[in-house]
Design a protein around this motif. Structure first.
Motif, short mmCIF file in Angstrom:
data_model
loop_
_atom_site.label_atom_id
_atom_site.label_comp_id
_atom_site.label_asym_id
_atom_site.label_seq_id
_atom_site.Cartn_x
_atom_site.Cartn_y
_atom_site.Cartn_z
N SER A 1 48.79 46.00 28.31
CA SER A 1 48.55 45.33 29.60
C SER A 1 47.08 45.31 29.97
O SER A 1 46.29 46.11 29.47
CB SER A 1 49.35 46.02 30.71
N MET A 2 46.74 44.40 30.88
CA MET A 2 45.38 44.34 31.41
C MET A 2 45.41 44.05 32.90
O MET A 2 46.34 43.44 33.42
CB MET A 2 44.56 43.26 30.68
N VAL A 3 44.36 44.51 33.58
CA VAL A 3 44.15 44.18 34.98
C VAL A 3 43.07 43.10 35.00
O VAL A 3 41.91 43.36 34.66
CB VAL A 3 43.70 45.41 35.80
N LEU A 4 43.47 41.90 35.38
CA LEU A 4 42.59 40.73 35.26
C LEU A 4 41.96 40.36 36.59
O LEU A 4 42.66 40.21 37.60
CB LEU A 4 43.38 39.55 34.70
N ARG A 5 40.65 40.20 36.59
CA ARG A 5 39.91 39.75 37.77
C ARG A 5 39.04 38.55 37.39
O ARG A 5 38.70 38.35 36.22
CB ARG A 5 39.01 40.85 38.31
N LYS B 1 32.94 47.62 42.71
CA LYS B 1 33.81 48.43 43.57
C LYS B 1 35.28 48.16 43.27
O LYS B 1 36.09 49.09 43.19
CB LYS B 1 33.50 48.14 45.04
N GLN B 2 35.63 46.86 43.09
CA GLN B 2 37.02 46.51 42.81
C GLN B 2 37.46 47.06 41.46
O GLN B 2 38.60 47.50 41.28
CB GLN B 2 37.19 44.99 42.83
N LEU B 3 36.56 47.03 40.50
CA LEU B 3 36.89 47.55 39.16
C LEU B 3 37.25 49.02 39.21
O LEU B 3 38.21 49.47 38.58
CB LEU B 3 35.72 47.30 38.21
N MET B 4 36.49 49.79 39.99
CA MET B 4 36.79 51.21 40.14
C MET B 4 38.13 51.43 40.84
O MET B 4 38.91 52.32 40.47
CB MET B 4 35.66 51.90 40.91
N LEU B 5 38.41 50.61 41.86
CA LEU B 5 39.70 50.70 42.56
C LEU B 5 40.85 50.37 41.63
O LEU B 5 41.90 51.03 41.63
CB LEU B 5 39.71 49.75 43.76
N ALA C 1 37.25 42.61 32.65
CA ALA C 1 36.10 42.13 33.43
C ALA C 1 35.22 41.19 32.62
O ALA C 1 34.19 40.74 33.10
CB ALA C 1 35.27 43.33 33.92
N ILE C 2 35.62 40.91 31.37
CA ILE C 2 34.87 39.97 30.52
C ILE C 2 35.70 38.69 30.39
O ILE C 2 36.92 38.71 30.56
CB ILE C 2 34.60 40.57 29.13
#
Length: 335
Positions: A58-62, A68-72, A36-37
């Motif tokens: 691995s990473m989940v990139l947004r 809310k999306q981060l928690m999901l 998220a950074i």
């Protein structure tokens, strides 16, 4: 903080920094991190990109921080590591997710800006998880890390990371008991691409002279006490905003504060306090509280109340935007 500078960083510097971060923070190859950074900043490079390149983490990139999306994402991908900035943790502490904190998300790291004690405490009370402070610089990589599980003193950013030597150098402008933080490590960059003034270059003696004031306590923890460039010159007497901010944060009902220099016709500069408070104390109450804890020349002459402090994409206080907001409000109050 001035004109952007290009830093000459070699592959060996990046690898040394990443290996230090991976080891000290316990980031595993099979971990999944929440990204998220910004990946373009040194924090994102060291904590997200390099672990991916070195060990396949691995990473989940947004594109942006969407709570809310981060928690999901945390639940869907079973993420364990979340490197963030103080604003994000302050948001979650004030707005707890309805489903609670994801059980899988256990390693929570804060860098990029000072993590205030009240944010750390509120987050831990809400979720039972310790936020680990991480202190670094684009020019030097990771410097200190709070790996412990107990609460730490205000201003603490943990102990020097393995292979990092910190020396607090005497500085006449530093707050009492503090000095300027100098360090050496294998991740200190070569220097700047174009150095305007070699005499004032922070890359010295094979190390890096930061722009931070601080001291090492009896437990070896680095306590940051202010920035070199933020001192306010009040009629020839220097005032460090961090000292005034610490006093104001100890006042009941103050949620956040930023102290800045504002123009003053007679004194050159004056102390401007930008305060976020749910209780909404009066200006007189704030000044009286400061008078009981600060020398007269350190008491804010200008005080504004705001719903929140503007931040940059890195989670740091946007001082340029903030000073504009504050001065505009002061003008409106006068008229």
């Amino acid at each position: 903080t001035g004109v952007p500078k290009a830093i000459l960083t070699g592959e060996a510097h990046l690898v040394a920094d990443a290996e230090r971060i991976i080891e000290e923070m316990g980031i595993r190859a099979d971990d999944i991190q929440l990204a998220a950074i910004p990946l373009s900043h040194s924090y994102g490079i060291g904590n997200l990109l390099m672990p991916l390149l070195l060990q396949g983490t691995s990473m989940v990139l947004r594109d942006a921080f969407v709570p809310k999306q981060l928690m999901l994402d945390a639940r869907a991908f079973h993420a364990r590591v979340f490197p963030g900035v103080p604003y994000m943790f302050g948001y979650f502490a004030a707005n707890p997710p309805p489903e609670g904190w994801p059980a899988c998300l256990q390693l929570v790291i804060s860098a990029g800006a000072p993590l205030e004690a009240h944010v750390s405490q509120a987050f831990r009370e809400q979720f039972g998880i310790k936020i680990h402070s991480f202190y670094g610089a684009s020019e030097a990589g990771g410097i200190a890390y709070d790996a412990g599980d107990t609460a730490t003193p205000a201003g603490s950013v943990g102990t020097p990371m393995t292979g990092v030597t910190i020396v607090v150098r005497p500085d006449e402008d530093a707050p009492p008991g503090s000095g300027r933080v100098f360090l050496k490590s294998t991740s200190v960059a070569f220097g700047y691409a174009a150095a305007d003034n070699e005499d004032d270059c922070p890359f010295q003696e094979g190390g890096y002279l930061t722009g931070d004031f601080g001291h090492l306590d009896a437990s070896g923890r680095l306590i940051l006490t202010g920035r070199v460039s933020t001192a306010v010159n009040v009629a020839g007497r220097k005032v460090h905003p961090a000292e005034v901010e610490r006093v104001l944060r100890s006042m009941d009902g103050i949620d956040d504060v930023c102290v800045l220099a504002a123009p003053d016709v007679r004194r050159g500069q004056q102390i401007l306090a930008c305060i976020v408070s749910r209780r909404q104390p009066t200006v007189l109450e704030v000044r009286r509280f400061c008078a009981a804890h600060l020398a007269p020349h350190k008491i804010p002459r200008a005080i504004v109340f705001l719903p929140s402090l503007p931040t940059t994409s890195r989670g740091k206080t946007d001082r340029t935007h903030l000073i504009a907001l504050a001065l505009k409000q002061l003008e409106e109050d006068v008229t």
